[in-house]
Design a protein around this motif. Structure first.
Motif, short mmCIF file in Angstrom:
data_model
loop_
_atom_site.label_atom_id
_atom_site.label_comp_id
_atom_site.label_asym_id
_atom_site.label_seq_id
_atom_site.Cartn_x
_atom_site.Cartn_y
_atom_site.Cartn_z
N LEU B 85 50.04 7.66 40.27
CA LEU B 85 49.20 8.26 41.29
C LEU B 85 49.99 8.80 42.48
N GLY B 86 49.47 9.93 43.01
CA GLY B 86 49.98 10.43 44.28
C GLY B 86 48.82 10.46 45.26
N PHE B 87 49.08 9.99 46.48
CA PHE B 87 48.01 9.92 47.47
C PHE B 87 48.19 10.96 48.57
N VAL B 88 47.08 11.60 48.94
CA VAL B 88 47.07 12.44 50.14
C VAL B 88 45.92 11.94 51.00
N PHE B 89 46.22 11.63 52.27
CA PHE B 89 45.21 11.02 53.13
C PHE B 89 44.74 11.99 54.20
N GLN B 90 43.58 11.67 54.74
CA GLN B 90 43.05 12.49 55.82
C GLN B 90 43.99 12.48 57.03
N SER B 91 44.49 11.27 57.35
CA SER B 91 45.35 11.16 58.54
C SER B 91 46.83 11.23 58.18
N PHE B 92 47.13 11.88 57.08
CA PHE B 92 48.51 12.19 56.62
C PHE B 92 49.31 10.94 56.25
N ASN B 93 49.26 9.92 57.13
CA ASN B 93 49.98 8.67 56.86
C ASN B 93 51.44 8.87 56.50
N LEU B 94 52.10 9.66 57.32
CA LEU B 94 53.56 9.74 57.17
C LEU B 94 54.16 8.60 57.98
N VAL B 162 48.00 11.83 38.29
CA VAL B 162 46.83 12.29 39.02
C VAL B 162 47.13 12.28 40.52
N LEU B 163 46.65 13.32 41.19
CA LEU B 163 46.77 13.37 42.64
C LEU B 163 45.42 13.03 43.24
N LEU B 164 45.39 12.02 44.12
CA LEU B 164 44.14 11.64 44.76
C LEU B 164 44.20 12.04 46.22
N ALA B 165 43.23 12.87 46.64
CA ALA B 165 43.24 13.33 48.03
C ALA B 165 41.95 12.89 48.70
N ASP B 166 42.10 12.13 49.78
CA ASP B 166 40.94 11.62 50.50
C ASP B 166 40.74 12.46 51.76
N GLU B 167 39.76 13.35 51.71
CA GLU B 167 39.49 14.26 52.83
C GLU B 167 40.78 14.92 53.32
N PRO B 168 41.49 15.63 52.47
CA PRO B 168 42.80 16.15 52.87
C PRO B 168 42.70 17.16 54.01
N THR B 169 41.54 17.75 54.20
CA THR B 169 41.43 18.77 55.24
C THR B 169 40.59 18.26 56.41
N ILE B 187 49.16 24.01 43.07
CA ILE B 187 49.69 22.83 42.37
C ILE B 187 48.84 22.57 41.12
N ASN B 188 47.53 22.77 41.26
CA ASN B 188 46.61 22.61 40.13
C ASN B 188 46.90 23.65 39.05
N ASP B 189 47.19 24.87 39.50
CA ASP B 189 47.52 25.94 38.55
C ASP B 189 48.72 25.55 37.70
N ALA B 190 49.62 24.79 38.30
CA ALA B 190 50.82 24.37 37.57
C ALA B 190 50.52 23.26 36.57
N GLY B 191 49.26 22.81 36.52
CA GLY B 191 48.87 21.86 35.47
C GLY B 191 48.60 20.45 35.95
N ASN B 192 48.63 20.21 37.27
CA ASN B 192 48.40 18.86 37.76
C ASN B 192 46.91 18.54 37.87
N THR B 193 46.55 17.32 37.54
CA THR B 193 45.18 16.85 37.69
C THR B 193 44.98 16.39 39.13
N ILE B 194 43.92 16.89 39.77
CA ILE B 194 43.72 16.55 41.18
C ILE B 194 42.27 16.17 41.44
N LEU B 195 42.08 15.06 42.17
CA LEU B 195 40.75 14.65 42.61
C LEU B 195 40.70 14.72 44.13
N ILE B 196 39.67 15.40 44.65
CA ILE B 196 39.55 15.51 46.10
C ILE B 196 38.22 14.92 46.54
N VAL B 197 38.29 14.01 47.50
CA VAL B 197 37.06 13.53 48.12
C VAL B 197 36.82 14.37 49.36
#
Lengths: 418, 233
Positions: B85-94, B162-169, B187-197
């Motif tokens: 899994l790859g995570f993308v968060f609303q508040s970036f979390n860097l 799978v890439l999981l994005a929680d309110e990425p925008t 990134i999706n075009d390149a074949g990655n599976t992505i879920l966005i909440v």
């Protein structure tokens, strides 16, 4: 352990709040500093008192005769008696594990009159009839010539080894000493050696002694078979304190003294005295460790506290790391290493300051001259290593609770948006 | 890629139990770009947490890339998260004391990738999100959109299934949002599976499929014609 990124991170974390890190490390540094100073002070005292013992073989007892206080086998009480040479042999035959038995006869003594003459000069000195072994029990440095040997004993040679104090009183400066004669209570002895004893706090007394062969002494001064005094040293590994009962009972048997007569044979057990002092030293060491470790403990609690705060601050970061796939033990390891690193560095600083302090004290002691019962306070490498072990252990201790609480953070809670 | 069968989850709050997910069934194929929509309290975040192995379900099956995800301890969960899994968060979390490149390299570090390779890969993914020149900068020196792109690069770095994005925008203005969506689409075009909440309809329209959640159940699951974000950038 030697992972560049991990170390980089440790330094980043610790340097992110420099003042807090310094304040925290002060607690541990202070604790170790106190520990080192206390141990060094104890060592100084120990060195001072040990210097008083000098090089004397400490596993030794001294034994002399007194008056009997009980009648026994038809002999009255209040009888004067003297040890005989055959008693020495009897002790050797009956008691194992003895290293040396040195019988001694003595002339002069504290405040005695003048007993030694050379030309126009006279002096009052302790004159001892001794066996060669005595130099092993009462160490002295032969500064010229030689000490008594067994040829002197067998030949009953009238030779004498004199102390530097004797030499100063009887000879002019620069005069040849070896081969000259001195007259001890009217009997001529040839001086064959001079000695110097380590200053043992007894002042000049120790340097003003004359050693002559036991046999020559007995003959010259009509002692017959009598022995005034014995110095008995046990082998290393067996304590004279355990053997003394047996020795005394052998002598009592030979001299026909009532076995229950406790006052007929006088003795002084140097080893017991020494052990008493030794146990004082180890008690001092324990006190030093106890106090030092307690002070250190407050430092450790400080570190632990700060680590807890750091983890609280980094809750979110730890959550992110967990979400990215860092294993719990890796986080734990990180926290523990931070804590150990902090403790060791601050402990090292404490050790360095402690060493500097001791160095300063030594410099002052050197400049003002010797202080009674306090010589060269110092800590050995062993103590430093012990301190380091204590530090590593305390670092682990300080980091353990915070590390445990760090891995309890669930990523989902840490990541919950404000 | 993802199969979910009859997933239930409830939270205990004192004596009351709150039934958040009431039997979720859905599958995601490889290469899909799915938006999970719903108002707050619909259970979409809980679903994402379960998908992200940050939380566990009460009952039901979750199979990710043919691996059944169950009975996870923390160590195993951490390993799966890192691998799958790859995570993308609303508040970036860097991580704010690490540079962009170090942030991106972090998941690789947990995979014990050698240092040099890690740095190369981090630069490669930063280049992909157009931030190669910013590699040495700290997150505090980046704008919101840049931060999110760094976060996406970080999520990609471990090459997850799978890439999981929680309110990425959620924390971005609309122009930056579209830039980020443009990146996600590529990134999706390149074949990655992505879920966005998300709860923003325009963002959901930029996905290929919308799953609508309400009160713990899926009320709508439809494939849609994707709106490309490029045209707004």
């Amino acid at each position: 352990m030697f992972n560049r990124d991990r170390w980089k991170e440790i330094l980043e974390v610790l340097s992110s709040n420099v003042f807090r890190t310094l304040a925290t490390s002060f607690g541990v540094g202070w604790g170790i500093f106190i520990l080192i100073i206390l141990l060094a002070a104890g060592k100084g005292l120990e060195n001072g008192i040990r210097a008083d013992f000098g090089d004397i073989a400490t596993n030794t007892m001294f034994m002399w005769s007194r008056n009997t206080t009980l009648s026994y086998k038809g002999l009255p009480k209040g009888r004067r008696f003297s040890f005989k040479l055959e008693d020495v042999q009897a002790i050797k035959d009956n008691v194992q594990n003895l290293r040396f038995i040195s019988p001694r006869n003595q002339l002069g003594g504290f405040g005695g009159g003048n007993n030694v003459v050379r030309g126009l000069k006279t002096g009052a000195f302790n004159v001892y009839g001794d066996y060669p072994e005595i130099i092993r029990q009462e160490p002295m440095t032969i500064t010229s010539g030689r000490f008594v040997n067994y040829n002197d004993i067998l030949g009953k040679r009238k030779v004498a080894i004199i102390g530097n104090g004797v030499k100063n009183e009887l000879y002019n400066k620069g005069e040849t000493v070896l081969g000259t004669y001195i007259k001890i209570q009217g009997v001529n002895f040839m001086v064959v050696g001079t000695y110097q004893k380590k200053d043992d706090g007894g002042g000049e007394e120790g340097q003003k002694e004359i050693y002559v062969p036991f046999t020559a002494f007995s003959q010259a001064f009509n002692m017959g078979n009598n022995v005034g005094w014995m110095a008995i040293t046990a082998l290393d590994g067996s304590s004279i304190s355990n053997l003394k009962e047996k020795i005394v009972s052998v002598v009592k048997d030979k001299r026909k003294i009532h076995p229950d007569d406790k006052r007929a044979v006088g003795y002084f057990d140097l080893y017991e005295q020494y052990n008493r002092v030794e146990s004082l030293f180890s008690a001092l060491r324990w006190v030093a460790y106890f106090v030092g470790v307690l002070v250190l403990l407050s430092g450790i609690i400080g570190v632990s506290n700060i680590m807890l705060i750091v983890i609280k601050e980094r809750t979110k970061e730890i959550g992110i790391r967990r979400a990215l796939g860092e294993a719990p033990w890796s986080i734990k390891k990180q926290i523990l290493m931070e804590s150990i690193f902090l403790t060791i560095i601050s402990g090292m600083i404490g050790i360095i300051f402690g060493a500097l302090f001791i160095y300063g004290v030594n410099a002052v002691l050197d400049s003002v001259g010797p202080v009674d019962m306090f010589v060269n306070p110092s800590v050995s490498l062993g103590v430093v290593v012990t301190a380091l072990v204590i530090l590593i252990f305390s670092g682990l201790l300080a980091g353990f609770i915070p590390a445990q609480s760090a891995i309890k953070i669930r990523p989902i809670e840490a990541l919950r948006t404000e | 890629m993802i199969q979910i069968k009859d997933l239930h989850k409830s939270y205990k709050m004192g004596k009351n139990s709150l039934h958040v997910l009431k039997g979720i069934n859905f599958n995601v194929e490889e290469g899909e770009l799915v938006a999970i929509m719903g108002s707050s309290g619909s259970g979409k975040s809980t679903l994402l947490n379960i998908l992200g192995m940050l939380d566990s379900s009460d009952s039901g099956a979750y199979i990710l890339d043919n691996v059944p995800i169950k009975d996870l301890n923390e160590t195993k969960a951490a390993r799966y998260r890192n691998k799958f899994l790859g995570f993308v968060f609303q508040s970036f979390n860097l991580i704010n004391y690490k540079s962009a490149a170090e942030n991106v390299a972090l998941p690789l570090y947990y995979q014990k990738v050698p240092r040099k390779e890690r740095q190369e890969k981090a630069l490669k993914y930063l280049e992909q999100v157009g931030l190669k020149e910013w590699a040495g900068h700290l997150p505090s020196e980046l704008s919101g959109g840049q931060k999110q792109r760094v976060a996406i690069a970080r999520a990609l770095a471990a090459e997850p299934k799978v890439l999981l994005a929680d309110e990425p925008t959620g924390a971005l203005d609309s122009k930056t949002s579209y830039e980020v969506m443009d990146l996600i689409q590529k990134i999706n075009d390149a074949g990655n599976t992505i879920l966005i909440v998300t709860h923003e309809p325009d963002i959901a329209d930029m996905c290929k499929r919308i799953v609508h959640l309400k009160d713990g159940v899926i009320i709508e699951d439809k494939k849609i014609e994707q709106v490309r974000a490029e045209q707004y950038v």
